[in-house]
Scaffold this motif. Structure first.
Motif, PDB file in Angstrom:
ATOM      1  N   UNK A 924       0.828  -1.211   0.000  1.00  0.00           N
ATOM      2  CA  UNK A 924       0.000   0.000   0.000  1.00  0.00           C
ATOM      3  C   UNK A 924       0.860   1.258   0.000  1.00  0.00           C
ATOM      4  N   UNK A 925       2.076   1.148   0.510  1.00  0.00           N
ATOM      5  CA  UNK A 925       2.952   2.322   0.551  1.00  0.00           C
ATOM      6  C   UNK A 925       3.434   2.752  -0.828  1.00  0.00           C
ATOM      7  N   UNK A 926       3.261   1.912  -1.838  1.00  0.00           N
ATOM      8  CA  UNK A 926       3.662   2.264  -3.199  1.00  0.00           C
ATOM      9  C   UNK A 926       2.479   2.774  -4.022  1.00  0.00           C
ATOM     10  N   UNK A 927       1.312   2.903  -3.394  1.00  0.00           N
ATOM     11  CA  UNK A 927       0.100   3.347  -4.088  1.00  0.00           C
ATOM     12  C   UNK A 927      -0.053   4.861  -3.912  1.00  0.00           C
ATOM     13  N   UNK A 928       0.354   5.626  -4.930  1.00  0.00           N
ATOM     14  CA  UNK A 928       0.322   7.085  -4.825  1.00  0.00           C
ATOM     15  C   UNK A 928      -1.088   7.626  -4.585  1.00  0.00           C
ATOM     16  N   UNK A 929      -2.093   7.011  -5.237  1.00  0.00           N
ATOM     17  CA  UNK A 929      -3.472   7.474  -5.059  1.00  0.00           C
ATOM     18  C   UNK A 929      -3.912   7.281  -3.624  1.00  0.00           C
ATOM     19  N   UNK A 933      -5.108  10.052  -0.790  1.00  0.00           N
ATOM     20  CA  UNK A 933      -6.383   9.939  -0.081  1.00  0.00           C
ATOM     21  C   UNK A 933      -6.166   9.958   1.423  1.00  0.00           C
ATOM     22  N   UNK A 934      -5.083   9.342   1.895  1.00  0.00           N
ATOM     23  CA  UNK A 934      -4.791   9.340   3.326  1.00  0.00           C
ATOM     24  C   UNK A 934      -4.506  10.750   3.828  1.00  0.00           C
ATOM     25  N   UNK A 935      -3.823  11.544   3.004  1.00  0.00           N
ATOM     26  CA  UNK A 935      -3.457  12.903   3.419  1.00  0.00           C
ATOM     27  C   UNK A 935      -4.634  13.878   3.367  1.00  0.00           C
ATOM     28  N   UNK A 938     -10.807  12.571   5.774  1.00  0.00           N
ATOM     29  CA  UNK A 938     -10.945  12.386   7.229  1.00  0.00           C
ATOM     30  C   UNK A 938     -10.842  10.896   7.537  1.00  0.00           C
ATOM     31  N   UNK A 939     -10.479  10.535   8.766  1.00  0.00           N
ATOM     32  CA  UNK A 939     -10.209   9.137   9.107  1.00  0.00           C
ATOM     33  C   UNK A 939     -11.353   8.180   8.809  1.00  0.00           C
ATOM     34  N   UNK A 940     -12.597   8.607   9.050  1.00  0.00           N
ATOM     35  CA  UNK A 940     -13.724   7.688   8.826  1.00  0.00           C
ATOM     36  C   UNK A 940     -13.905   7.399   7.336  1.00  0.00           C
ATOM     37  N   UNK A 941     -13.736   8.421   6.489  1.00  0.00           N
ATOM     38  CA  UNK A 941     -13.860   8.194   5.047  1.00  0.00           C
ATOM     39  C   UNK A 941     -12.706   7.352   4.536  1.00  0.00           C
ATOM     40  N   UNK A 942     -11.508   7.590   5.058  1.00  0.00           N
ATOM     41  CA  UNK A 942     -10.351   6.840   4.592  1.00  0.00           C
ATOM     42  C   UNK A 942     -10.428   5.378   5.001  1.00  0.00           C
ATOM     43  N   UNK A 943     -11.100   5.106   6.127  1.00  0.00           N
ATOM     44  CA  UNK A 943     -11.238   3.710   6.561  1.00  0.00           C
ATOM     45  C   UNK A 943     -11.870   2.850   5.464  1.00  0.00           C
ATOM     46  N   UNK A 944     -12.927   3.377   4.830  1.00  0.00           N
ATOM     47  CA  UNK A 944     -13.597   2.624   3.769  1.00  0.00           C
ATOM     48  C   UNK A 944     -12.671   2.417   2.589  1.00  0.00           C
ATOM     49  N   UNK A 945     -11.960   3.463   2.201  1.00  0.00           N
ATOM     50  CA  UNK A 945     -11.066   3.383   1.042  1.00  0.00           C
ATOM     51  C   UNK A 945      -9.943   2.389   1.308  1.00  0.00           C
ATOM     52  N   UNK A 946      -9.315   2.518   2.470  1.00  0.00           N
ATOM     53  CA  UNK A 946      -8.176   1.653   2.782  1.00  0.00           C
ATOM     54  C   UNK A 946      -8.598   0.192   2.915  1.00  0.00           C
ATOM     55  N   UNK A 947      -9.737  -0.042   3.615  1.00  0.00           N
ATOM     56  CA  UNK A 947     -10.162  -1.414   3.833  1.00  0.00           C
ATOM     57  C   UNK A 947     -10.497  -2.118   2.524  1.00  0.00           C
ATOM     58  N   UNK A 948     -11.064  -1.370   1.565  1.00  0.00           N
ATOM     59  CA  UNK A 948     -11.320  -1.979   0.253  1.00  0.00           C
ATOM     60  C   UNK A 948     -10.013  -2.364  -0.426  1.00  0.00           C
ATOM     61  N   UNK A 985      -0.966   1.984  11.191  1.00  0.00           N
ATOM     62  CA  UNK A 985       0.466   2.065  10.901  1.00  0.00           C
ATOM     63  C   UNK A 985       0.707   2.814   9.600  1.00  0.00           C
ATOM     64  N   UNK A 986      -0.134   2.558   8.611  1.00  0.00           N
ATOM     65  CA  UNK A 986       0.008   3.236   7.319  1.00  0.00           C
ATOM     66  C   UNK A 986      -0.188   4.750   7.479  1.00  0.00           C
ATOM     67  N   UNK A 987      -1.229   5.162   8.208  1.00  0.00           N
ATOM     68  CA  UNK A 987      -1.498   6.585   8.402  1.00  0.00           C
ATOM     69  C   UNK A 987      -0.360   7.270   9.147  1.00  0.00           C
ATOM     70  N   UNK A 988       0.193   6.570  10.162  1.00  0.00           N
ATOM     71  CA  UNK A 988       1.298   7.175  10.902  1.00  0.00           C
ATOM     72  C   UNK A 988       2.484   7.457   9.988  1.00  0.00           C
ATOM     73  N   UNK A 989       2.782   6.502   9.119  1.00  0.00           N
ATOM     74  CA  UNK A 989       3.930   6.692   8.236  1.00  0.00           C
ATOM     75  C   UNK A 989       3.658   7.754   7.170  1.00  0.00           C
ATOM     76  N   UNK A 990       2.427   7.741   6.629  1.00  0.00           N
ATOM     77  CA  UNK A 990       2.096   8.728   5.594  1.00  0.00           C
ATOM     78  C   UNK A 990       2.130  10.134   6.160  1.00  0.00           C
ATOM     79  N   UNK A 991       1.497  10.321   7.305  1.00  0.00           N
ATOM     80  CA  UNK A 991       1.411  11.664   7.881  1.00  0.00           C
ATOM     81  C   UNK A 991       2.755  12.156   8.403  1.00  0.00           C
ATOM     82  N   UNK A 992       3.654  11.219   8.660  1.00  0.00           N
ATOM     83  CA  UNK A 992       5.001  11.605   9.076  1.00  0.00           C
ATOM     84  C   UNK A 992       5.926  11.746   7.878  1.00  0.00           C
ATOM     85  N   UNK A 993       5.358  11.612   6.639  1.00  0.00           N
ATOM     86  CA  UNK A 993       6.115  11.707   5.385  1.00  0.00           C
ATOM     87  C   UNK A 993       7.208  10.648   5.283  1.00  0.00           C
TER      88      UNK A 993
END
Length: 1000
Positions: A924-929, A933-935, A938-948, A985-993
């Protein structure tokens, strides 16, 4: 009085046949009820079609020739049976003549074609069948005055259906000396009971014992027939089946007299008449085959009669000619992936064509090896060869069988991965018509190697299976208007259950929950690899004497109280116990013997089935030593009244037909195709078998539902293989920096030499070992666990590449010389890479003990497949993705491992669980789209996207671990737990760049 009555239906049917070329025969003028034929019609055919034979008969019999000929025909029919006389004709005082001429395979013999054209098809209404009564049968069909079929018609508009016609046959149509028309194999070969909506048929009338089978087209995957526009729903009978060419073809090539023993008289046999789906499948296959070579996938459920369908296809392919009167195939090879189906297929094909040398059955019982006999049979041009995949393999590994330039039909039973991988590739290479060239260029040699493994212009596969895998659908299936692979023909599990050809094994499904409490028996708290230790503790608990004995108690008492003592199958019911391993099977068998002796039960005896030798606590066990007779006799012994329970470990779970099997006790994780094939051992019908039962100690109901649902109706896949995924996988492998271009080129240059020079093999080894050394330096066992894991990922990526590349080059003509060189190199590199050892056999038994075991009843009832929902498409593992590797070693104290095991045992996580989570996170870390979306979400909307996205990646990894897939798909809590961990874990890494720094 309604106009929609039985008489109107009868008139409509008969008029349609007359319009198609039938003669309207008179029951008063043409029919002789005592002879049960139309003598003048029959004599006219003999005189007109075979005048020379008739002249010889006149010479023998003079003025009484008519009566003498008819008397002799009746005498021989009584002695040999109607089917044999129709097929073989009459021999009378040295004069040979036929009563019917079947269609010739070619147009080269005009005399035969003329005799065929002279056949007189006839239909007669209200036909007396008993010389001692005035009772009549509604309709009789004839060829040349000989009755072929009787038909009783009913009409729902007058309050009667085909069921009433069946009862009429059983009650009022009982064969006796005065009724040769309906006597078995004396005149009419088949009897139809039809109304305006449905049709049933039988080949033997026997009073209350008469057994009618559905003869319907099927209605959108269900029983019955579809509503026909402007016609009766059963119009296919006269518009398709009873048409002259189709009807005579059916008589010539389908109806089979089957005897239990070859020495049995024909009266003890049974006539096999094809069901509609079988007849239609074979006719379509033969018609399409005349157009040229291609592959066919036939998805036919268990209970569909695949053995006979395969037999009919094989026989007709062996004599098939094209429009230029040339044979379509030099030979037909029937390959069964299951040894115990071999003889069944051999007997069925031999029943149709008994000519010497036509069918070669490669079986044991000869001093010569089966592979040698197979090789000889192909070389001498045997028309039909029946064998097993196991017999093929030794032959295909040799280099002495390359029969290029000939065309073969390969009829494959249960076509799964064994036919879509290396075995099929070897078969193609041995029989393939690979292009040849005079050029010595290395590129030409490589192209030929690819072509040998890929699709061939001289091979046609005819695949039959009840449970097609995605690769099987792509390899053999047709392509629909949407570009999706679909079966050429379909007879679904749903229709087979509806029509009563198989039982629904999920109707009565009982589940138990197992509860373990494990404590450590050592004062120390040693450190072990976490996921492996969980697996070992699970194995320890399942093999513990207390656990086995409690489950044996449940099984024995359930079987005696709920099955034997309730008179299931009139007291003849049998059971199968499916165990996790050979050692489990041995311990179950010994526990059965102990418990039965202790309770003094004399009505219960057990057998066990497993391969090889099992060592348990210093004792050596084999199937033969435990049962007391050779393992080849196990099915035969189990079929007797002496034994009631069969305990199995990876034997008799596919292709084992035992109609008396009523109950199955499951102590093994099942999922996907394995679940369907294993549980389907119960679905075989028996006249006294009304239901089945499954008692499952391991699997939950949702897992079994998800396993069966894709095969209940037509099977589909979620994505068609994209051949270009192999380039992504190649890039992943090369990114490790372990493989050099010059080594690949050097290896290919030597490998494709026509003749290797002295020292060439050493040079090949040196090129591979150079890459091996770099691997050991970078990822050897002297490194930290996370580094070793990366090395395992490298090997996993090679495995995934090899699987996909071998599959792609079979599905399509995929020719890339550089990629073929790369394939060849890594194929030899992989087995040369060091094996680090995974510690799966680590023995923890001296450190732990089972404190508590309890098996609690959970639920009983039906698992409903017919729930109005469509099955999710099967995931296609050939759509790309890496192979991954084994997990990093997450170390934890033994006490923590035990605690987590006891808490989560119901989920049955395996060693790949944690590593799979890390793999998905990395992808997932190589998926630019996804990063954007993570950046920006909001967390609730991203939950649906990420889980799919995570679910898609979970499906991509299904091939590596189907059991894990089934667990996570069926358990929302477990899946949610892992997805939450991964997403956080993914959100922590993305938001920390940490990832996505290059994203725009």
């Amino acid at each position: 009085m309604t106009k929609l009555n039985e008489a109107a239906y009868e008139r409509s049917l008969c008029q349609a046949l007359v319009d198609s070329g039938y003669d309207k025969l008179s029951p008063d003028k043409d029919w002789d009820v005592e002879l049960a034929l139309c003598p003048n019609v029959l004599l006219d055919y003999i005189r007109e079609s075979q005048p020379d034979a008739w002249k010889q008969l006149q010479g023998h019999y003079g003025a009484s020739v008519d009566a003498k000929v008819i008397d002799e025909i009746c005498r021989q029919i009584k002695k040999e049976g109607m089917l044999a006389i129709l097929r073989n004709g009459i021999r009378d005082r040295g004069v040979a003549y036929r009563l019917v001429q079947f269609a010739p395979p070619t147009s080269l013999n005009p005399d035969v074609a003329n005799r065929y054209a002279l056949n007189r098809m006839g239909v007669m209404q209200q036909v007396r069948f008993d010389s001692k009564t005035q009772q009549t049968i509604d309709v009789v069909l004839f060829v040349n005055g000989l009755p072929l079929a009787t038909i009783e018609l009913k009409n729902a508009y007058t309050g009667q259906t085909a069921t009433n016609a069946i009862k009429q046959y059983m009650r009022d149509r009982k064969p006796k000396s005065s009724t040769p028309l309906i006597d078995f194999n004396q005149r009419a070969l088949v009897h139809f009971a039809a109304d305006t909506a449905e049709c049933y048929m039988t080949t033997r009338l026997d009073g209350d014992k008469t057994y009618f089978l559905p003869f319907n087209k099927g209605n959108n995957g269900r029983k019955g027939n579809p509503v026909a526009e402007g016609n009766y729903s059963t119009h296919y009978l006269w518009d398709e089946v009873w048409k002259k060419d189709a009807w005579l073809d059916l008589l010539q090539n389908y109806i089979v007299l089957e005897r239990q023993n070859k020495s049995d008289p024909w009266r003890k046999g049974r006539l096999i008449f094809p069901r509609y789906h079988q007849w239609q499948c074979v006719r379509r296959l033969i018609a399409e085959s005349r157009k040229g070579l291609r592959n066919y996938l036939n998805q036919h459920s268990a209970g569909s009669g695949k053995t006979n369908t395969i037999s009919w296809v094989t026989h007709q392919l062996s004599t098939l000619h094209d429009e230029n009167n040339k044979t379509m195939y030099d030979g037909v090879i029937v390959v069964s992936d299951r040894r115990n189906l071999d003889k069944q297929l051999q007997d069925a094909i031999s029943n149709i064509d008994r000519k010497e040398g036509v069918v070669e059955c490669i079986v044991s019982g000869s001093n010569e090896s089966k592979s040698s006999r197979l090789r000889d049979a192909i070389k001498k041009g045997t028309r039909v060869i029946v064998t097993t995949l196991q017999t093929f393999r030794p032959m295909l590994e040799g280099e002495d069988l390359v029969l290029e330039g000939k065309r073969y039909a390969l009829v494959v039973d249960e076509a799964h991965s064994s036919q879509s991988g290396k075995a099929a590739a070897a078969l193609r290479a041995a029989l393939g018509d690979a292009e040849t060239t005079d050029s010595e260029a290395l590129e030409d040699l490589i192209v030929n190697q690819i072509v040998k493994r890929g699709p061939q212009t001289n091979l046609a596969f005819y695949a039959f299976t009840a449970t097609p895998k995605p690769k099987t659908l792509e390899m053999f299936g047709d392509v629909d208007a949407n570009g999706e692979p679909v079966p050429f023909s379909l007879y679904s599990m749903q229709q087979a259950i509806d029509e009563g050809f198989i039982l629904d094994v999920l109707k009565n499904y009982v589940t138990y929950d197992e509860m373990y409490e494990i404590v450590k028996s050592t004062p120390d708290d040693p450190v072990h690899e976490k996921s492996r230790s969980k697996k070992q503790i699970a194995r320890f608990a399942s093999l513990h004497e207390a656990a086995v004995e409690q489950k044996v108690t449940i099984i024995v008492e359930h079987f005696r109280e709920r099955v034997l003592l309730t008179g299931k199958i009139k007291g003849m019911a049998k059971a199968m116990v499916v165990t996790r391993s050979r050692l489990h099977a041995v311990r179950y068998f010994n526990a059965f013997q102990k418990y039965i002796a202790k309770q003094g039960y004399e009505d219960l005896r057990t057998l066990v089935a497993f391969s090889g030798t099992v060592d348990d606590q210093g004792e050596h066990y084999t199937e033969t030593s435990l049962n007391g007779f050779d393992e080849a006799k196990t099915p035969e012994k189990f079929d007797t009244h002496e034994y009631q329970v069969l305990i199995v470990a990876e034997k008799y779970q596919t292709g084992f037909d035992q109609p008396l099997l009523h109950t199955m006790y499951v102590d093994k994780v099942l999922g996907g195709i394995q679940a369907v094939q294993t549980l389907s051992r119960l679905n075989r019908c028996h006249p006294d078998k009304k239901d089945t039962c499954v008692v499952d100690f391991v699997n939950d109901r949702e897992t079994i539902y998800k396993a069966f649902k894709p095969y209940y109706d037509v099977t589909s896949i979620d994505e068609v293989t994209n051949p270009n995924h192999v380039y992504n996988q190649q890039s992943d492998i090369l990114s490790y920096g372990l493989i050099r271009d010059q080594e690949i080129e050097g290896f290919a240059e030597i490998y494709f030499k026509k003749k290797l020079a002295k020292g060439d093999t050493g040079h090949l080894d040196a090129l591979v070992q150079a890459a091996v050394k770099r691997f050991i330096d970078a990822y050897g066992e002297h490194h930290a666990p996370d580094i070793i894991t990366e090395g395992d990922n490298f090997k996993g990526n090679i495995r995934a590449f090899l699987r996909l590349y071998e599959f792609v080059t079979q599905v399509t003509r995929f020719v890339d010389m550089d990629l073929e060189k790369f394939y060849l190199f890594v194929k030899h590199l992989l087995p040369a890479l060091p094996f680090m050892g995974d510690g799966e056999n680590e023995d923890l038994s001296h450190e732990i003990e089972l404190k508590v075991y309890r098996a609690d009843f959970q639920e009983s009832g039906e698992i409903t497949l017919d729930d109005g929902t469509e099955a999710d498409p099967l995931h296609n593992p050939s759509t790309g993705g890496g192979g991954g590797g084994k997990p990093g070693e997450l170390l934890a104290p033994l006490s923590e491992i035990i605690r987590e095991f006891n808490e989560r045992y119901g989920l049955n996580f395996r060693e790949e669980d944690i590593h799979w989570m890390h793999n998905v996170e990395a992808e997932t870390e190589t998926d630019d789209v996804l990063i954007q979306q993570a950046k920006n979400s909001d967390p609730s909307a991203f939950k649906t996207v990420y889980d799919e996205k995570a679910l898609d990646l979970l499906i991509d990894k299904r091939e590596r671990d189907e059991e894990l897939f089934d667990v996570l798909i069926s358990n929302d809590g477990a899946r949610g737990f892992l997805f939450d961990k991964m997403r956080d874990a993914f959100l922590r890494r993305v938001l920390a760049d940490v990832v996505g720094s290059s994203a725009p």
